[in-house]
Design a protein around this motif. Sequence first.
Motif, PDB file in Angstrom:
ATOM      1  N   SER A  42     101.286  28.646 -71.450  1.00  0.00           N
ATOM      2  CA  SER A  42     100.162  29.573 -71.572  1.00  0.00           C
ATOM      3  C   SER A  42      99.693  30.039 -70.193  1.00  0.00           C
ATOM      4  CB  SER A  42      99.003  28.905 -72.307  1.00  0.00           C
ATOM      5  OG  SER A  42      97.844  29.727 -72.272  1.00  0.00           O
ATOM      6  N   PHE A  43      99.269  31.289 -70.108  1.00  0.00           N
ATOM      7  CA  PHE A  43      98.687  31.801 -68.864  1.00  0.00           C
ATOM      8  C   PHE A  43      97.239  31.330 -68.694  1.00  0.00           C
ATOM      9  CE2 PHE A  43     102.179  34.682 -69.655  1.00  0.00           C
ATOM     10  CZ  PHE A  43     102.683  34.937 -68.382  1.00  0.00           C
ATOM     11  N   GLU A  44      96.640  30.870 -69.791  1.00  0.00           N
ATOM     12  CA  GLU A  44      95.232  30.483 -69.760  1.00  0.00           C
ATOM     13  C   GLU A  44      95.067  29.062 -69.220  1.00  0.00           C
ATOM     14  OE1 GLU A  44      92.943  32.731 -70.458  1.00  0.00           O
ATOM     15  OE2 GLU A  44      94.578  34.130 -70.890  1.00  0.00           O
ATOM     16  N   ILE A  45      93.924  28.812 -68.566  1.00  0.00           N
ATOM     17  CA  ILE A  45      93.565  27.455 -68.166  1.00  0.00           C
ATOM     18  C   ILE A  45      93.204  26.688 -69.436  1.00  0.00           C
ATOM     19  CG2 ILE A  45      91.894  26.056 -66.907  1.00  0.00           C
ATOM     20  CD1 ILE A  45      91.735  28.350 -64.857  1.00  0.00           C
ATOM     21  N   GLU A  46      93.826  25.520 -69.624  1.00  0.00           N
ATOM     22  CA  GLU A  46      93.673  24.768 -70.870  1.00  0.00           C
ATOM     23  C   GLU A  46      92.976  23.433 -70.591  1.00  0.00           C
ATOM     24  OE1 GLU A  46      97.541  25.631 -73.432  1.00  0.00           O
ATOM     25  OE2 GLU A  46      98.001  25.369 -71.302  1.00  0.00           O
ATOM     26  N   ASN A  47      91.935  23.170 -71.353  1.00  0.00           N
ATOM     27  CA  ASN A  47      91.172  21.931 -71.201  1.00  0.00           C
ATOM     28  C   ASN A  47      91.642  20.883 -72.199  1.00  0.00           C
ATOM     29  OD1 ASN A  47      89.453  23.092 -69.199  1.00  0.00           O
ATOM     30  ND2 ASN A  47      88.309  24.111 -70.832  1.00  0.00           N
ATOM     31  N   TYR A  48      91.558  19.639 -71.799  1.00  0.00           N
ATOM     32  CA  TYR A  48      91.903  18.527 -72.689  1.00  0.00           C
ATOM     33  C   TYR A  48      91.111  17.295 -72.262  1.00  0.00           C
ATOM     34  CZ  TYR A  48      94.880  16.836 -68.863  1.00  0.00           C
ATOM     35  OH  TYR A  48      95.345  16.382 -67.653  1.00  0.00           O
ATOM     36  N   ILE A  49      91.109  16.281 -73.115  1.00  0.00           N
ATOM     37  CA  ILE A  49      90.371  15.051 -72.843  1.00  0.00           C
ATOM     38  C   ILE A  49      91.362  13.946 -72.481  1.00  0.00           C
ATOM     39  CG2 ILE A  49      88.766  13.330 -73.739  1.00  0.00           C
ATOM     40  CD1 ILE A  49      87.555  16.097 -73.375  1.00  0.00           C
ATOM     41  N   HIS A  50      91.113  13.317 -71.318  1.00  0.00           N
ATOM     42  CA  HIS A  50      91.952  12.204 -70.873  1.00  0.00           C
ATOM     43  C   HIS A  50      91.042  11.063 -70.435  1.00  0.00           C
ATOM     44  CE1 HIS A  50      95.326  10.043 -69.163  1.00  0.00           C
ATOM     45  NE2 HIS A  50      94.706   9.971 -67.998  1.00  0.00           N
ATOM     46  N   ASN A  51      91.196   9.907 -71.103  1.00  0.00           N
ATOM     47  CA  ASN A  51      90.334   8.749 -70.805  1.00  0.00           C
ATOM     48  C   ASN A  51      88.854   9.123 -70.870  1.00  0.00           C
ATOM     49  OD1 ASN A  51      92.563   7.061 -70.417  1.00  0.00           O
ATOM     50  ND2 ASN A  51      92.654   7.490 -68.217  1.00  0.00           N
ATOM     51  N   SER A  52      88.520   9.872 -71.908  1.00  0.00           N
ATOM     52  CA  SER A  52      87.137  10.304 -72.177  1.00  0.00           C
ATOM     53  C   SER A  52      86.607  11.309 -71.163  1.00  0.00           C
ATOM     54  CB  SER A  52      86.179   9.095 -72.227  1.00  0.00           C
ATOM     55  OG  SER A  52      86.590   8.194 -73.232  1.00  0.00           O
ATOM     56  N   GLN A  53      87.479  11.791 -70.275  1.00  0.00           N
ATOM     57  CA  GLN A  53      87.069  12.781 -69.279  1.00  0.00           C
ATOM     58  C   GLN A  53      87.707  14.134 -69.581  1.00  0.00           C
ATOM     59  OE1 GLN A  53      84.849  12.128 -66.706  1.00  0.00           O
ATOM     60  NE2 GLN A  53      84.632  10.110 -67.674  1.00  0.00           N
ATOM     61  N   SER A 218     103.760  13.530 -74.492  1.00  0.00           N
ATOM     62  CA  SER A 218     102.345  13.230 -74.254  1.00  0.00           C
ATOM     63  C   SER A 218     101.571  14.482 -73.833  1.00  0.00           C
ATOM     64  CB  SER A 218     102.207  12.135 -73.191  1.00  0.00           C
ATOM     65  OG  SER A 218     102.754  12.562 -71.958  1.00  0.00           O
ATOM     66  N   LYS A 219     102.223  15.366 -73.054  1.00  0.00           N
ATOM     67  CA  LYS A 219     101.560  16.618 -72.664  1.00  0.00           C
ATOM     68  C   LYS A 219     101.283  17.475 -73.895  1.00  0.00           C
ATOM     69  CE  LYS A 219     103.817  16.982 -68.108  1.00  0.00           C
ATOM     70  NZ  LYS A 219     104.717  17.817 -67.289  1.00  0.00           N
ATOM     71  N   CYS A 220     102.262  17.528 -74.793  1.00  0.00           N
ATOM     72  CA  CYS A 220     102.076  18.323 -76.013  1.00  0.00           C
ATOM     73  C   CYS A 220     100.927  17.784 -76.852  1.00  0.00           C
ATOM     74  CB  CYS A 220     103.368  18.344 -76.822  1.00  0.00           C
ATOM     75  SG  CYS A 220     104.654  19.399 -76.120  1.00  0.00           S
ATOM     76  N   LYS A 221     100.811  16.460 -76.907  1.00  0.00           N
ATOM     77  CA  LYS A 221      99.697  15.867 -77.660  1.00  0.00           C
ATOM     78  C   LYS A 221      98.364  16.261 -77.035  1.00  0.00           C
ATOM     79  CE  LYS A 221     102.128  11.880 -79.607  1.00  0.00           C
ATOM     80  NZ  LYS A 221     102.279  10.399 -79.610  1.00  0.00           N
ATOM     81  N   SER A 222      98.305  16.272 -75.701  1.00  0.00           N
ATOM     82  CA  SER A 222      97.069  16.676 -75.018  1.00  0.00           C
ATOM     83  C   SER A 222      96.692  18.107 -75.357  1.00  0.00           C
ATOM     84  CB  SER A 222      97.236  16.543 -73.500  1.00  0.00           C
ATOM     85  OG  SER A 222      97.438  15.208 -73.102  1.00  0.00           O
ATOM     86  N   LEU A 223      97.720  18.940 -75.564  1.00  0.00           N
ATOM     87  CA  LEU A 223      97.497  20.362 -75.828  1.00  0.00           C
ATOM     88  C   LEU A 223      97.470  20.675 -77.321  1.00  0.00           C
ATOM     89  CD1 LEU A 223      99.958  21.691 -73.102  1.00  0.00           C
ATOM     90  CD2 LEU A 223      97.467  21.967 -73.080  1.00  0.00           C
ATOM     91  N   ASN A 224      97.570  19.636 -78.161  1.00  0.00           N
ATOM     92  CA  ASN A 224      97.617  19.805 -79.620  1.00  0.00           C
ATOM     93  C   ASN A 224      98.767  20.711 -80.037  1.00  0.00           C
ATOM     94  OD1 ASN A 224      95.286  18.205 -80.253  1.00  0.00           O
ATOM     95  ND2 ASN A 224      93.999  19.887 -79.526  1.00  0.00           N
TER      96      ASN A 224
END
Length: 257
Positions: A42-53, A218-224
């Motif tokens: 994706s060209f967009e900045i993508e947010n995700y949660i890692h260790n509650s952050q 694991s990256k795919c899981k972070s990005l759903n």
Amino acid sequence: MTVRVTNIQHFSLDDGPGIRTTVFLKGCNLTCPWCCNPENISFEIENYIHNSQKESFGYDISLEELEKEILKDEVFYVENNGGVTFSGGEPLLQIRELKPLLKSLRSKNINICFETSLSASSDLLKIAIEYINEIFIDMKILDKKEAKNVLNLDLDLYYDNLELINNSNIDHGNITFRIPLNNEYTLKEDNIKEILKCIEKYADFNVEIFKTHNLAESKCKSLNQEFAIFSPVDDEALNEVLEKIQELNSNARIISL
């Protein structure tokens, strides 16, 4: 002017000659099921949660700041013919924004390498060719219909761009095909035949083959995102492909990525 990146990796050893700084640019127009950098699609900045952050894949960086990062390793480039490698994603898609930086780096005699799927317009590739010293070219699915359906790759454009590179001033010894091998797509018998035809046509290019892997899960899981699990490629199949390629091109080898 800024470009959008996900990572700047110092002391890279697998992205061209010598010690290199690899810049991973965000954004790609392909949909490879085995992509090892899904955060760069994706060209967009993508947010995700890692260790509650809350964390993000991607950020914008000015050309001036990016050049400073690249030149931090300049002493190593000089010692072992290293340089900078632009990867992705598809780095050609930000080539207009990168052009002033490339011009500056060339004026400093910094070796410039691009890793590309050639899935960008020929006009964009022509800009890059002015500055490239080394180039890695992905070679994946070479059936026109399947390339479009699976990868979203226009194979006619791919071949046109190959010819542009072949007829450019880039030393053919600095041009390398990189071929990801998996049982589900690229190792199909008909696809290997097409790959061999292409390698025979450009027999003075280098060739690197490697097994696709499942490390991006694991990256795919972070990005759903859904992640396709591929069956392991055995060494016998890998070596069989290598032998066929080496009958046409002695500058072929197996790598691990």
